[in-house]
Design a protein around this motif. Sequence first.
Motif, short mmCIF file in Angstrom:
data_model
loop_
_atom_site.label_atom_id
_atom_site.label_comp_id
_atom_site.label_asym_id
_atom_site.label_seq_id
_atom_site.Cartn_x
_atom_site.Cartn_y
_atom_site.Cartn_z
N ASP A 43 -13.07 -40.56 4.62
CA ASP A 43 -14.15 -39.86 3.97
C ASP A 43 -14.12 -40.52 2.64
OD1 ASP A 43 -14.99 -38.03 6.07
OD2 ASP A 43 -13.65 -36.70 5.27
N THR A 44 -13.09 -40.82 1.95
CA THR A 44 -13.28 -41.62 0.60
C THR A 44 -14.00 -42.85 0.66
OG1 THR A 44 -11.01 -40.38 -0.35
CG2 THR A 44 -11.77 -42.28 -1.39
N LEU A 45 -13.80 -43.60 1.56
CA LEU A 45 -14.58 -44.90 1.69
C LEU A 45 -15.97 -44.46 1.78
CD1 LEU A 45 -15.01 -47.65 2.08
CD2 LEU A 45 -14.34 -47.89 4.42
N LYS A 46 -16.42 -43.64 2.85
CA LYS A 46 -17.72 -43.43 2.91
C LYS A 46 -18.27 -42.58 1.87
CE LYS A 46 -17.10 -42.02 7.88
NZ LYS A 46 -16.73 -40.62 8.65
N GLY A 47 -17.66 -42.07 0.92
CA GLY A 47 -18.09 -41.41 -0.30
C GLY A 47 -18.36 -42.39 -1.30
N VAL A 48 -17.54 -43.50 -1.48
CA VAL A 48 -17.57 -44.71 -2.46
C VAL A 48 -18.67 -45.64 -1.84
CG1 VAL A 48 -16.38 -46.99 -3.11
CG2 VAL A 48 -15.19 -44.61 -3.12
N MET A 49 -18.97 -45.91 -0.53
CA MET A 49 -20.07 -46.66 -0.16
C MET A 49 -21.37 -46.06 0.05
SD MET A 49 -18.35 -49.18 0.46
CE MET A 49 -19.26 -50.47 1.21
N ASN A 50 -21.52 -44.77 -0.08
CA ASN A 50 -23.01 -44.05 -0.19
C ASN A 50 -23.05 -43.78 -1.59
OD1 ASN A 50 -21.72 -41.39 -0.53
ND2 ASN A 50 -21.96 -41.11 1.72
N GLY A 51 -22.27 -43.78 -2.51
CA GLY A 51 -22.60 -43.53 -3.79
C GLY A 51 -22.08 -42.02 -4.57
N GLU A 52 -21.59 -41.36 -3.41
CA GLU A 52 -21.23 -39.96 -3.78
C GLU A 52 -19.92 -39.67 -4.46
OE1 GLU A 52 -21.07 -37.75 -0.04
OE2 GLU A 52 -23.23 -38.26 0.16
N ILE A 53 -18.90 -40.91 -4.37
CA ILE A 53 -17.78 -40.92 -5.18
C ILE A 53 -17.62 -42.26 -5.82
CG2 ILE A 53 -15.39 -41.03 -4.87
CD1 ILE A 53 -15.68 -39.62 -2.01
#
Length: 103
Positions: free
Chosen positions: A63-73
């Motif tokens: 989930d952290t990777l997904k967030g970083v990649m989509n700009g949410e994190i």
Amino acid sequence: MSSNTFDKLQDRFDPQAAKGMDDIFQFHFSDNGSHYLIIKDGSLAIEEGEHDDPSVSLSMSSDTLKGVMNGEINGMTAFMTGKLKATGNVMLATKLTSLFPAR
């Protein structure tokens, strides 16, 4: 990590941003095993498991990777708060957003 997530990485990969690179990004997911990306002069290969000699190793949840990649994190914030751990050439991790730009 689902193959769907890796399909998205493959779709988002920018070969121009990877020109001249020869690096291995190792991912250790707390919830989904290990995978690594081989980036070599504009090409991308995604493999399951652990590489013998990665350029950088990143540990996080999928989930952290997904967030970083989509700009949410923010990647730096994730690193500073312990959601993301990096070893090796940690400056390479900052290239992930240019290698996989949001579309």
